[in-house]
Design a protein around this motif. Structure first.
Motif, PDB file in Angstrom:
ATOM      1  N   TYR A 178       1.180   0.177  20.359  1.00 26.73           N
ATOM      2  CA  TYR A 178       1.226   0.729  21.739  1.00 26.73           C
ATOM      3  C   TYR A 178       2.197   0.021  22.658  1.00 26.73           C
ATOM      4  O   TYR A 178       2.819   0.739  23.619  1.00 26.73           O
ATOM      5  CB  TYR A 178      -0.033   0.950  22.229  1.00 26.73           C
ATOM      6  CG  TYR A 178      -1.004   1.957  21.356  1.00 26.73           C
ATOM      7  CD1 TYR A 178      -0.481   3.258  21.350  1.00 26.73           C
ATOM      8  CD2 TYR A 178      -2.068   1.574  20.793  1.00 26.73           C
ATOM      9  CE1 TYR A 178      -1.328   4.397  20.720  1.00 26.73           C
ATOM     10  CE2 TYR A 178      -2.807   2.642  20.171  1.00 26.73           C
ATOM     11  CZ  TYR A 178      -2.558   3.766  20.050  1.00 26.73           C
ATOM     12  OH  TYR A 178      -3.250   4.599  19.651  1.00 26.73           O
ATOM     13  N   ALA A 182       5.197   1.690  24.972  1.00 26.09           N
ATOM     14  CA  ALA A 182       4.929   1.822  26.338  1.00 26.09           C
ATOM     15  C   ALA A 182       5.732   1.188  27.405  1.00 26.09           C
ATOM     16  O   ALA A 182       6.185   1.656  28.567  1.00 26.09           O
ATOM     17  CB  ALA A 182       3.611   1.318  26.740  1.00 26.09           C
ATOM     18  N   PRO A 213       4.882   8.503  29.400  1.00 26.70           N
ATOM     19  CA  PRO A 213       3.577   7.881  28.802  1.00 26.70           C
ATOM     20  C   PRO A 213       3.008   8.721  27.643  1.00 26.70           C
ATOM     21  O   PRO A 213       2.514   7.954  26.635  1.00 26.70           O
ATOM     22  CB  PRO A 213       2.662   7.662  30.053  1.00 26.70           C
ATOM     23  CG  PRO A 213       3.933   7.566  31.164  1.00 26.70           C
ATOM     24  CD  PRO A 213       4.893   8.535  30.803  1.00 26.70           C
ATOM     25  N   ALA A 216       4.806   8.446  24.650  1.00 24.59           N
ATOM     26  CA  ALA A 216       4.663   7.019  23.924  1.00 24.59           C
ATOM     27  C   ALA A 216       3.208   7.022  23.406  1.00 24.59           C
ATOM     28  O   ALA A 216       3.091   6.419  22.076  1.00 24.59           O
ATOM     29  CB  ALA A 216       4.906   5.822  24.830  1.00 24.59           C
ATOM     30  N   PHE A 217       2.143   7.573  24.022  1.00 27.84           N
ATOM     31  CA  PHE A 217       0.934   7.572  23.276  1.00 27.84           C
ATOM     32  C   PHE A 217       0.940   8.561  21.880  1.00 27.84           C
ATOM     33  O   PHE A 217       0.402   7.610  20.864  1.00 27.84           O
ATOM     34  CB  PHE A 217       0.136   8.072  24.278  1.00 27.84           C
ATOM     35  CG  PHE A 217      -1.624   8.321  23.866  1.00 27.84           C
ATOM     36  CD1 PHE A 217      -2.264   7.103  23.641  1.00 27.84           C
ATOM     37  CD2 PHE A 217      -1.818   9.706  23.417  1.00 27.84           C
ATOM     38  CE1 PHE A 217      -3.508   7.112  23.024  1.00 27.84           C
ATOM     39  CE2 PHE A 217      -3.139   9.871  22.943  1.00 27.84           C
ATOM     40  CZ  PHE A 217      -3.868   8.614  22.635  1.00 27.84           C
ATOM     41  N   CYS A 247      -0.014   2.707  27.742  1.00 25.05           N
ATOM     42  CA  CYS A 247       0.958   3.542  27.820  1.00 25.05           C
ATOM     43  C   CYS A 247       1.091   3.861  29.239  1.00 25.05           C
ATOM     44  O   CYS A 247       2.380   4.084  29.788  1.00 25.05           O
ATOM     45  CB  CYS A 247       0.972   4.746  26.763  1.00 25.05           C
ATOM     46  SG  CYS A 247       1.086   4.399  25.123  1.00 25.05           S
TER      47      CYS A 247
END
Length: 265
Positions: A178, A182, A213, A216-217, A247
């Motif tokens: 992660y 992030a 975000p 990215a998650f 993130c």
């Protein structure tokens, strides 16, 4: 006549006397002399009472023995039932462990492990036999321990080039997935701002970075499942809350900083 009358008188008994042997037993006289007939009756009653006490004592002992025997029978039935359940559970565990070991053996051979290394050594066999010498319960415990080791081996084999990271706690190893995702978009935003200043490119990067975000998650969620798959039948430890926090925080901080810098410029 005189002689005949005398004989008749001698042959007959007088009114107050007994003639011959009287079968009537003697009775106790007022002076307290023993009566043979009374003694016999008392002795008979005493004998009857003693026999009744003996029968009652024997019956009590029989009941106690019967209760004890029933308790032993119940304990034996309980022990037999537990042993049968342990045997059945041990058979199921043995089947599962054999299946797991066969799969691991095939995977290890595909990775070039020599077959001789997959055969247990004599000391290992001796130790295993010693651990299972305590009956079905000990065998079941040993098989469950073997299944746990097989699960750990599956986790290591499934790490896909990351065997050491697979043994880490889930929140630490997931942070390695992660975290870079992030920081990727905020780093691009900072680079554009430094290169172009408060221009259109920095504004576009700031606006486009707002939904990043979530992207990215999602990418980290997929990456954790691919890099650290669970053993057969398990669930992936993705630590979703930690991933969302990791993130979101960098994106919010960088976006707020860039916005303040643009307003100040």
């Amino acid at each position: 006549m005189t002689r005949g009358g005398a004989r008749t008188t001698a042959g007959q008994s007088a009114p107050g006397q007994r003639s011959g042997a009287d079968p009537t037993p003697e009775r106790t006289d007022p002076a307290g002399q023993a009566d043979p007939a009374g003694q016999a009756d008392t002795a008979g009653q005493a004998g009857t009472g003693g026999d009744a006490d003996a029968v009652a004592a024997a019956w009590t002992e029989y009941l106690a023995a019967a209760r004890q025997l029933d308790g032993v029978r119940r304990d034996a039935a309980t022990a037999a039932g537990e042993q049968a359940r342990s045997v059945q559970a041990a058979r199921e565990e043995l089947t599962a462990v054999r299946t797991r070991l066969a799969s691991q053996e095939a995977r290890l051979r595909e990775r070039g492990v020599p077959p001789i290394s997959l055969v247990p050594t004599p000391p290992e066999l001796t130790e295993a036999a010693r651990a299972m010498a305590g009956g079905p319960a000990a065998v079941l415990a040993a098989l469950r321990a073997a299944r746990g080791r097989a699960d750990a081996a599956d986790a290591t084999l499934s790490a896909r080039g990351l065997p050491r990271l697979a043994a880490w706690p889930p929140h630490l190893r997931n942070l390695l997935v992660y975290g870079p995702l992030a920081l990727l978009v905020p780093a691009i935003q900072v680079a554009l701002f430094v290169a172009t200043g408060t221009g259109a490119a920095s504004v576009a990067a700031l606006v486009c970075g707002l939904p990043m975000p979530a992207v990215a998650f999602a990418a980290g969620w997929i990456g954790v499942g691919r890099l650290f798959p669970p053993p057969d039948g398990g669930r992936v430890a993705r630590t979703a809350r930690l991933g969302a926090l990791v993130c979101l925080v960098p994106a919010v901080l960088v976006s707020a900083g860039l916005l303040l810098a643009m307003l100040a410029g």
